[in-house]
Scaffold this motif. Structure first.
Motif, PDB file in Angstrom:
ATOM      1  N   SER A   1       0.877  -0.976   0.078  1.00  9.81           N
ATOM      2  CA  SER A   1      -0.224  -0.039  -0.018  1.00  9.81           C
ATOM      3  C   SER A   1       0.994   1.236   0.125  1.00  9.81           C
ATOM      4  O   SER A   1       0.650   2.307  -0.879  1.00  9.81           O
ATOM      5  CB  SER A   1      -0.802   0.082   1.200  1.00  9.81           C
ATOM      6  OG  SER A   1      -1.733   1.073   1.234  1.00  9.81           O
ATOM      7  N   THR A   2       1.880   1.155   0.723  1.00 17.50           N
ATOM      8  CA  THR A   2       2.845   2.447   0.810  1.00 17.50           C
ATOM      9  C   THR A   2       3.465   2.560  -0.432  1.00 17.50           C
ATOM     10  O   THR A   2       3.749   3.850  -1.065  1.00 17.50           O
ATOM     11  CB  THR A   2       3.911   2.190   2.067  1.00 17.50           C
ATOM     12  OG1 THR A   2       3.121   2.235   3.172  1.00 17.50           O
ATOM     13  CG2 THR A   2       4.697   3.417   2.128  1.00 17.50           C
ATOM     14  N   GLY A   3       3.870   1.528  -0.950  1.00 15.66           N
ATOM     15  CA  GLY A   3       4.630   1.659  -2.399  1.00 15.66           C
ATOM     16  C   GLY A   3       3.646   2.294  -3.495  1.00 15.66           C
ATOM     17  O   GLY A   3       4.062   3.072  -4.184  1.00 15.66           O
TER      18      GLY A   3
ATOM     19  N   GLY B   1       1.940   7.001  -6.487  1.00 18.70           N
ATOM     20  CA  GLY B   1       1.130   8.059  -6.904  1.00 18.70           C
ATOM     21  C   GLY B   1       1.650   9.418  -6.468  1.00 18.70           C
ATOM     22  O   GLY B   1       1.043  10.369  -7.361  1.00 18.70           O
ATOM     23  N   ASN B   2       2.167   9.753  -5.636  1.00 19.87           N
ATOM     24  CA  ASN B   2       2.786  11.025  -5.216  1.00 19.87           C
ATOM     25  C   ASN B   2       3.916  11.342  -6.403  1.00 19.87           C
ATOM     26  O   ASN B   2       3.713  12.749  -6.676  1.00 19.87           O
ATOM     27  CB  ASN B   2       3.725  10.965  -4.085  1.00 19.87           C
ATOM     28  CG  ASN B   2       2.788  10.854  -2.605  1.00 19.87           C
ATOM     29  OD1 ASN B   2       1.563  10.840  -2.871  1.00 19.87           O
ATOM     30  ND2 ASN B   2       3.313  10.144  -1.584  1.00 19.87           N
ATOM     31  N   ASN B   3       4.662  10.662  -6.903  1.00 20.62           N
ATOM     32  CA  ASN B   3       5.545  10.875  -8.087  1.00 20.62           C
ATOM     33  C   ASN B   3       4.821  11.142  -9.195  1.00 20.62           C
ATOM     34  O   ASN B   3       5.049  12.147 -10.109  1.00 20.62           O
ATOM     35  CB  ASN B   3       6.259   9.614  -8.518  1.00 20.62           C
ATOM     36  CG  ASN B   3       7.389   9.325  -7.248  1.00 20.62           C
ATOM     37  OD1 ASN B   3       7.848  10.159  -6.456  1.00 20.62           O
ATOM     38  ND2 ASN B   3       7.830   8.020  -7.392  1.00 20.62           N
ATOM     39  N   HIS B   4       3.543  10.743  -9.384  1.00 25.13           N
ATOM     40  CA  HIS B   4       2.772  11.121 -10.814  1.00 25.13           C
ATOM     41  C   HIS B   4       2.130  12.511 -10.327  1.00 25.13           C
ATOM     42  O   HIS B   4       1.649  13.204 -11.280  1.00 25.13           O
ATOM     43  CB  HIS B   4       1.609  10.194 -11.068  1.00 25.13           C
ATOM     44  CG  HIS B   4       2.144   8.874 -11.940  1.00 25.13           C
ATOM     45  ND1 HIS B   4       1.944   8.549 -13.004  1.00 25.13           N
ATOM     46  CD2 HIS B   4       3.129   7.692 -11.635  1.00 25.13           C
ATOM     47  CE1 HIS B   4       2.415   7.445 -13.380  1.00 25.13           C
ATOM     48  NE2 HIS B   4       3.405   6.971 -12.605  1.00 25.13           N
TER      49      HIS B   4
ATOM     50  N   ARG C   1      -6.649  -0.358  -1.959  1.00 27.48           N
ATOM     51  CA  ARG C   1      -6.724  -1.858  -2.156  1.00 27.48           C
ATOM     52  C   ARG C   1      -6.178  -2.596  -1.095  1.00 27.48           C
ATOM     53  O   ARG C   1      -6.589  -3.477  -0.544  1.00 27.48           O
ATOM     54  CB  ARG C   1      -6.637  -2.429  -3.441  1.00 27.48           C
ATOM     55  CG  ARG C   1      -7.618  -1.871  -4.397  1.00 27.48           C
ATOM     56  CD  ARG C   1      -6.879  -2.820  -5.884  1.00 27.48           C
ATOM     57  NE  ARG C   1      -7.637  -2.307  -7.110  1.00 27.48           N
ATOM     58  CZ  ARG C   1      -8.868  -2.924  -7.533  1.00 27.48           C
ATOM     59  NH1 ARG C   1      -9.390  -3.792  -6.966  1.00 27.48           N
ATOM     60  NH2 ARG C   1      -9.365  -2.642  -8.583  1.00 27.48           N
ATOM     61  N   PHE C   2      -4.902  -2.366  -1.064  1.00 22.24           N
ATOM     62  CA  PHE C   2      -3.718  -3.239  -0.169  1.00 22.24           C
ATOM     63  C   PHE C   2      -3.764  -2.764   1.482  1.00 22.24           C
ATOM     64  O   PHE C   2      -3.282  -3.418   2.040  1.00 22.24           O
ATOM     65  CB  PHE C   2      -2.406  -3.386  -0.747  1.00 22.24           C
ATOM     66  CG  PHE C   2      -2.665  -4.048  -1.842  1.00 22.24           C
ATOM     67  CD1 PHE C   2      -2.131  -5.441  -1.881  1.00 22.24           C
ATOM     68  CD2 PHE C   2      -2.568  -3.397  -3.322  1.00 22.24           C
ATOM     69  CE1 PHE C   2      -1.769  -6.134  -2.963  1.00 22.24           C
ATOM     70  CE2 PHE C   2      -2.549  -4.216  -4.231  1.00 22.24           C
ATOM     71  CZ  PHE C   2      -2.273  -5.825  -4.305  1.00 22.24           C
ATOM     72  N   ALA C   3      -4.414  -1.379   1.607  1.00 18.47           N
ATOM     73  CA  ALA C   3      -4.114  -0.936   2.968  1.00 18.47           C
ATOM     74  C   ALA C   3      -4.847  -1.763   4.167  1.00 18.47           C
ATOM     75  O   ALA C   3      -5.993  -2.213   3.721  1.00 18.47           O
ATOM     76  CB  ALA C   3      -4.674   0.711   3.139  1.00 18.47           C
TER      77      ALA C   3
END
Length: 562
Positions: free
Chosen positions: A95-97, A102-105, A123-125
């Motif tokens: 989830s963190t990855g 997302g932050n990079n985009h 989804r993964f959190a």
């Protein structure tokens, strides 16, 4: 809330008593079985109550091989996103990855792709962790930049409800204030529009306009005709698919209503499903049965299993299901339900009865396809409630036959496969399956928010139709005498409406509602004037632009990731 729908719009002035025909924008890639012995066995087994399909049809393959194939498929069915594979379990590390991606985009202003990464993060959190609130908060910023202010405020609210860290709360409060300020200044807000029939609905089949009726004759079999004149641009059918699935790996849609770009919330126990809201989560009865099971990640069998789950959900017991299926298949296929009643339970029974009456052709199945059906049988049997319900040899063999029957209907009926974002949406509609085919149709169909598939040549269309539906099309577009250039080509090309459409076709995605309305009316005027002529490139181009105008009216279903 509107669930997934197809709707049909007339594109040629249609006279009373004319048959309605539609172009298949996608055809399933199913190969005819050349092995006459295999086909003979299959036909015999379909009439047997109940033979072991897999022992008889897959005899060359040892049972150990078949089971090993299933074990390998299940073991390798991971969550796949942009070529990356992940174990299908909740993981804060994964989830963190995704959130970092997302932050990079987001930094390079790719708002939609950033949002998709934040959805993957959700989804993964793991439920109750900080990752949930951080992903919601970051997604709210994407909504803000996309000027989707209500969605932005909703995500901010959800982030707070999920214990957004106090150390960052000031930033979230400032975003909320900025959103409220921009809402006041917004000139035009996005309005969600739901498609509506242009006429009163058919009394027996409410999805169908009163201007159409179902008829049967020797030439066409079951088909739909107009009972009065219908003008261009009139919506004559709005139908929810009997069964619809999409590849859950590569995009985020609501698993219940299939809307996109919403305040999605993840299923708390699996990584396969996301929903618009709690209502959509509660209303998805099939996911309650199959939450976390592998078939969501095996696209080749997903629609088979989903269609079985929809059927099972209609009946209280397996015995009731078996009795109903046997009775339906024992009566003539032209005996369609007389209506879709208002009572939900009766309506679902009628819809399933109509589904079973759609043509199932054994010539479409080959050995490889039976292997897929075997995989579907094994995968659905892993679901505890299915395993407990089909607990005798007779019931298990009935399930084998039912999956085969569904497969042959889904392959031969008016099914659609829409490629988008490296995946497919697949659906089958009961009433829509009764429309005749034409490569030069007088009616078009739309699955809101998806791009159409056009066949590029007569040869390609004919080959697909012959392989998949076993007939040679003789419409005016496929006829040997067809010429793509009309004698009135120059007149068409210099028509004022055509010139306007041609000049503005690339502005549709950014056009205002007023501009779209003008362009849509220009398309209608052109089609009224020329669509009775032999199909041409100009008519095809205007039809495509007309489709794009209609799609632009439904941004909530726009699934393209930019």
């Amino acid at each position: 809330m509107m669930s997934t729908t197809f709707f049909m719009v007339n594109i040629i002035f249609t006279e009373s008593n004319s048959a309605l025909d539609v172009s298949p924008w996608s055809l399933a890639d199913i190969f005819l079985a050349n092995n006459s012995l295999f086909l003979s066995k299959l036909i015999t087994l379909m009439k047997t109550i109940y033979g072991n399909i897999f022992v008889d049809l897959l005899a060359p393959h040892p049972a150990v091989f078949l089971d090993d194939m299933c074990i390998e498929t299940v073991a390798t069915a991971k969550h796949n996103y942009l070529g990356m594979k992940f174990e299908a379990t909740k993981s804060d590390l994964v989830s963190t990855g995704f959130r970092i991606s997302g932050n990079n985009h987001f930094k390079v202003k790719y708002w939609r792709s950033a949002m998709e990464f934040y959805n993957q993060s959700l989804r993964f959190a793991v439920k109750g962790t900080e990752n949930l609130s951080l992903a919601y908060a970051n997604r709210s910023s994407c909504f803000l930049h996309m000027k989707k202010y209500n969605e932005c405020l909703k995500d901010i609210e959800i982030a707070r409800e999920n214990n957004y860290p106090k150390r960052s709360m000031k930033k979230l409060d400032e975003r909320e204030m900025l959103c409220l300020e921009q809402m006041k200044e917004a000139i035009e807000s996005e309005v969600e529009i739901e498609p509506m029939l242009s006429f009163d609905s058919n009394e027996n089949f409410p999805c169908l306009a009163i201007t159409l009726e179902i008829q049967t004759n020797k030439e066409y079999g079951r088909h739909i005709v107009a009972n009065r004149d219908i003008d261009v641009g009139q919506t004559v059918l709005i139908e929810e698919p009997y069964v619809v699935v999409f590849d859950t790996n590569n995009r985020t849609l609501c698993l219940t209503c299939m809307k996109a770009v919403k305040n999605f919330i993840p299923c708390p126990t699996c990584i396969d499903a996301m929903f618009c809201d709690e209502n959509c989560m509660r209303n998805n009865d099939t996911h309650k049965i199959a939450c976390g099971y592998v078939f969501y990640r095996v696209p080749s069998i997903q629609i088979y299993i989903q269609s079985i789950l929809v059927a099972l959900n209609t009946f209280n017991t397996v015995d009731h299901l078996m009795e109903f299926v046997e009775n339906q298949l024992a009566t003539p296929k032209f005996d369609l339900p007389k209506s879709f009643p208002d009572d939900l339970q009766t309506k679902y029974l009628a819809k399933y009865g109509m589904f079973l009456k759609l043509t199932a052709n054994p010539k479409e199945a080959d050995c490889d396809e039976i292997l897929n059906i075997y995989l579907a049988f094994k995968c659905i049997s892993m679901i505890p409630i299915i395993k407990a319900s089909f607990d005798t040899k007779r019931k298990k063999r009935f399930l084998m036959h039912l999956i085969l029957q569904h497969r042959l209907i889904l392959g031969n009926g008016f099914g659609h496969s829409f490629p988008i974002n490296a995946g497919n949406i697949q659906a089958l509609c009961n009433v829509m399956s009764l429309f005749n085919h034409s490569c030069a149709p007088n009616i078009l169909h739309l699955f809101v928010g998806n791009k159409q598939i056009l066949f590029q040549s007569t040869e390609m269309r004919q080959d697909c139709l012959k392989k998949t539906f076993r007939f040679i099309c003789k419409c005016n577009r496929c006829a040997p005498s067809f010429r793509p250039i009309n004698r009135l080509t120059k007149q068409i090309q210099f028509d004022s409406n055509f010139c306007y459409i041609y000049a503005n076709q690339y502005k549709i995605s950014t056009a205002s509602r007023e501009q779209l309305a003008i362009l849509k009316e220009k398309c209608c005027e052109f089609l009224r004037k020329y669509s009775q002529l032999t199909w041409s490139g100009e008519i095809s181009s205007v039809t495509l632009n007309f489709i794009n105008c209609i799609k632009s009216e439904y941004p909530e279903y726009n699934k393209t990731i930019i």
